[in-house]
Write a protein that holds these residues in place. Sequence first.
Motif, mmCIF file in Angstrom:
data_model
loop_
_atom_site.group_PDB
_atom_site.id
_atom_site.type_symbol
_atom_site.label_atom_id
_atom_site.label_comp_id
_atom_site.label_asym_id
_atom_site.label_seq_id
_atom_site.Cartn_x
_atom_site.Cartn_y
_atom_site.Cartn_z
ATOM 1 N N LYS A 1 -5.915 10.064 43.426
ATOM 2 C CA LYS A 1 -5.334 8.813 43.898
ATOM 3 C C LYS A 1 -4.132 8.418 43.048
ATOM 4 O O LYS A 1 -3.095 7.995 43.570
ATOM 5 N N GLN A 2 -4.260 8.573 41.721
ATOM 6 C CA GLN A 2 -3.146 8.252 40.837
ATOM 7 C C GLN A 2 -1.954 9.174 41.099
ATOM 8 O O GLN A 2 -0.798 8.729 41.090
ATOM 9 N N GLU A 3 -2.235 10.448 41.329
ATOM 10 C CA GLU A 3 -1.157 11.388 41.623
ATOM 11 C C GLU A 3 -0.461 11.014 42.927
ATOM 12 O O GLU A 3 0.774 11.101 43.028
ATOM 13 N N GLN A 4 -1.221 10.579 43.916
ATOM 14 C CA GLN A 4 -0.638 10.175 45.182
ATOM 15 C C GLN A 4 0.233 8.936 45.013
ATOM 16 O O GLN A 4 1.341 8.856 45.568
ATOM 17 N N GLU A 5 -0.265 7.973 44.253
ATOM 18 C CA GLU A 5 0.521 6.765 44.010
ATOM 19 C C GLU A 5 1.797 7.090 43.240
ATOM 20 O O GLU A 5 2.849 6.504 43.497
ATOM 21 N N SER A 6 1.693 8.023 42.291
ATOM 22 C CA SER A 6 2.874 8.421 41.530
ATOM 23 C C SER A 6 3.909 9.078 42.432
ATOM 24 O O SER A 6 5.117 8.816 42.320
ATOM 25 N N LEU A 7 3.448 9.915 43.349
ATOM 26 C CA LEU A 7 4.371 10.561 44.288
ATOM 27 C C LEU A 7 5.040 9.529 45.189
ATOM 28 O O LEU A 7 6.246 9.627 45.476
ATOM 29 N N GLU A 8 4.273 8.541 45.643
ATOM 30 C CA GLU A 8 4.854 7.485 46.482
ATOM 31 C C GLU A 8 5.900 6.680 45.708
ATOM 32 O O GLU A 8 6.948 6.327 46.248
ATOM 33 N N TYR A 9 5.609 6.384 44.429
ATOM 34 C CA TYR A 9 6.558 5.637 43.606
ATOM 35 C C TYR A 9 7.843 6.437 43.393
ATOM 36 O O TYR A 9 8.955 5.898 43.503
ATOM 37 N N GLU A 10 7.685 7.717 43.124
ATOM 38 C CA GLU A 10 8.870 8.564 42.947
ATOM 39 C C GLU A 10 9.687 8.613 44.236
ATOM 40 O O GLU A 10 10.922 8.612 44.199
ATOM 41 N N PHE A 11 9.011 8.652 45.358
ATOM 42 C CA PHE A 11 9.719 8.666 46.640
ATOM 43 C C PHE A 11 10.517 7.377 46.835
ATOM 44 O O PHE A 11 11.665 7.404 47.292
ATOM 45 N N ARG A 12 9.904 6.234 46.485
ATOM 46 C CA ARG A 12 10.623 4.961 46.612
ATOM 47 C C ARG A 12 11.836 4.920 45.683
ATOM 48 O O ARG A 12 12.896 4.391 46.057
ATOM 49 N N LEU A 13 11.690 5.455 44.465
ATOM 50 C CA LEU A 13 12.822 5.492 43.535
ATOM 51 C C LEU A 13 13.960 6.337 44.074
ATOM 52 O O LEU A 13 15.136 5.952 44.009
ATOM 53 N N VAL A 14 13.607 7.494 44.616
ATOM 54 C CA VAL A 14 14.636 8.372 45.172
ATOM 55 C C VAL A 14 15.329 7.704 46.346
ATOM 56 O O VAL A 14 16.562 7.753 46.484
ATOM 57 N N THR A 15 14.547 7.042 47.205
ATOM 58 C CA THR A 15 15.118 6.342 48.361
ATOM 59 C C THR A 15 16.050 5.216 47.917
ATOM 60 O O THR A 15 17.148 5.048 48.462
ATOM 61 N N ALA A 16 15.624 4.434 46.913
ATOM 62 C CA ALA A 16 16.456 3.339 46.410
ATOM 63 C C ALA A 16 17.745 3.873 45.796
ATOM 64 O O ALA A 16 18.821 3.290 45.971
ATOM 65 N N ALA A 17 17.634 4.978 45.065
ATOM 66 C CA ALA A 17 18.827 5.566 44.445
ATOM 67 C C ALA A 17 19.815 6.025 45.505
ATOM 68 O O ALA A 17 21.035 5.844 45.373
ATOM 69 N N LYS A 18 19.307 6.598 46.585
ATOM 70 C CA LYS A 18 20.190 7.046 47.661
ATOM 71 C C LYS A 18 20.856 5.855 48.349
ATOM 72 O O LYS A 18 22.038 5.925 48.711
ATOM 73 N N GLU A 19 20.088 4.771 48.543
ATOM 74 C CA GLU A 19 20.671 3.580 49.152
ATOM 75 C C GLU A 19 21.760 2.985 48.268
ATOM 76 O O GLU A 19 22.816 2.568 48.747
ATOM 77 N N ALA A 20 21.489 2.931 46.951
ATOM 78 C CA ALA A 20 22.497 2.404 46.015
ATOM 79 C C ALA A 20 23.746 3.276 46.020
ATOM 80 O O ALA A 20 24.885 2.771 45.993
ATOM 81 N N GLU A 21 23.542 4.575 46.075
ATOM 82 C CA GLU A 21 24.681 5.493 46.103
ATOM 83 C C GLU A 21 25.506 5.287 47.373
ATOM 84 O O GLU A 21 26.751 5.330 47.341
ATOM 85 N N LYS A 22 24.806 5.040 48.485
ATOM 86 C CA LYS A 22 25.494 4.799 49.750
ATOM 87 C C LYS A 22 26.340 3.522 49.674
ATOM 88 O O LYS A 22 27.493 3.495 50.132
ATOM 89 N N VAL A 23 25.771 2.447 49.079
ATOM 90 C CA VAL A 23 26.505 1.184 48.942
ATOM 91 C C VAL A 23 27.735 1.358 48.062
ATOM 92 O O VAL A 23 28.828 0.845 48.361
ATOM 93 N N ILE A 24 27.559 2.108 46.964
ATOM 94 C CA ILE A 24 28.688 2.340 46.051
ATOM 95 C C ILE A 24 29.799 3.099 46.760
ATOM 96 O O ILE A 24 30.991 2.780 46.636
ATOM 97 N N ILE A 25 29.413 4.117 47.519
ATOM 98 C CA ILE A 25 30.424 4.911 48.223
ATOM 99 C C ILE A 25 31.161 4.060 49.244
ATOM 100 O O ILE A 25 32.395 4.130 49.376
ATOM 101 N N GLU A 26 30.423 3.193 49.970
ATOM 102 C CA GLU A 26 31.072 2.317 50.951
ATOM 103 C C GLU A 26 32.010 1.333 50.264
ATOM 104 O O GLU A 26 33.131 1.069 50.755
ATOM 105 N N ALA A 27 31.584 0.761 49.117
ATOM 106 C CA ALA A 27 32.437 -0.188 48.390
ATOM 107 C C ALA A 27 33.690 0.495 47.866
ATOM 108 O O ALA A 27 34.797 -0.065 47.928
ATOM 109 N N GLU A 28 33.518 1.700 47.345
ATOM 110 C CA GLU A 28 34.694 2.433 46.834
ATOM 111 C C GLU A 28 35.659 2.740 47.976
ATOM 112 O O GLU A 28 36.883 2.699 47.801
ATOM 113 N N GLY A 29 35.100 3.043 49.161
ATOM 114 C CA GLY A 29 35.967 3.320 50.309
ATOM 115 C C GLY A 29 36.769 2.100 50.727
ATOM 116 O O GLY A 29 37.958 2.194 51.026
#
Length: 271
Positions: free
Chosen positions: A190-218
């Motif tokens: 269960k802990q491993e599953q929760e850790s994987l879900e947390y890592e997935f959310r971090l990766v998703t948030a990082a991609k969203e932030a990167e997308k916002v930065i790219i749009e702002a720079e454009g």
Amino acid sequence: MEKLPKVALPFIIGVVVLLILLFKSAVTIDSGQAGVLYKTFDEGVVTDAPPLGEGFHIIAPWNKVYIYEVRQQELFEKMKVLSSNGLEIQIDASAWYEPVYADLGNLHQSLGENYLQRVIQPAIRSAARSVVGRYTPEQLYSSKRDAIQDEIFEETKLILSKQYVQLNEVLVRDVTLPNTIKDAIERKLKQEQESLEYEFRLVTAAKEAEKVIIEAEGKAESNRILSASLTDKILQDKGIDATLKLANSPNSKVIVIGSGDSGMPIILGNQ
């Protein structure tokens, strides 16, 4: 009339003896069975001829026939074995087996009718101990059940390869761990599953932030290019165009747009 019973007596005795011999000589083998012939006054078990098949057979009254089940049979085993770290694990397994038909005489001669207890049970237990001893309880509980099933089958089949028995399949039905170990494994999973879900959310948030930065720079780059292309003359012309459009509006009154060459302001308006 008095001599009739004396004449009939030998005949009656002969018929009785014949019936006994026929009864002793007749053998019926049912469906899914085969018989191994034992010749009392010859070489014993017949191993150089096929077994007796289904149906009615006549044999010498002094010989014997041992009947075997030749259809696939199932052995159900509950085994307690040790994992790689010494914990006791219970394995519930089934083995599907059958005697090798052509070697039924050899099976009877070397192992006998209780060949299940003599070779099959010891073979599957030995293979289970060997295979399970390679894995941890975590592996047995989660991801390795199919692997140990295949490995137990292969090792048991190897042991039985020269025992005149055909092993068709081994099925691991259940793996039972001590409750404390099972609970600990479930918490860990269960802990491993929760850790994987947390890592997935971090990766998703990082991609969203990167997308916002790219749009702002454009957008910033677009504004920079636009600002660089707008000279004072262009800005003045655009301002005059906008003012003229506004002056033509029915709601406009007096608009001052700057000074002319004479230094006087230019005033536009409706009458």
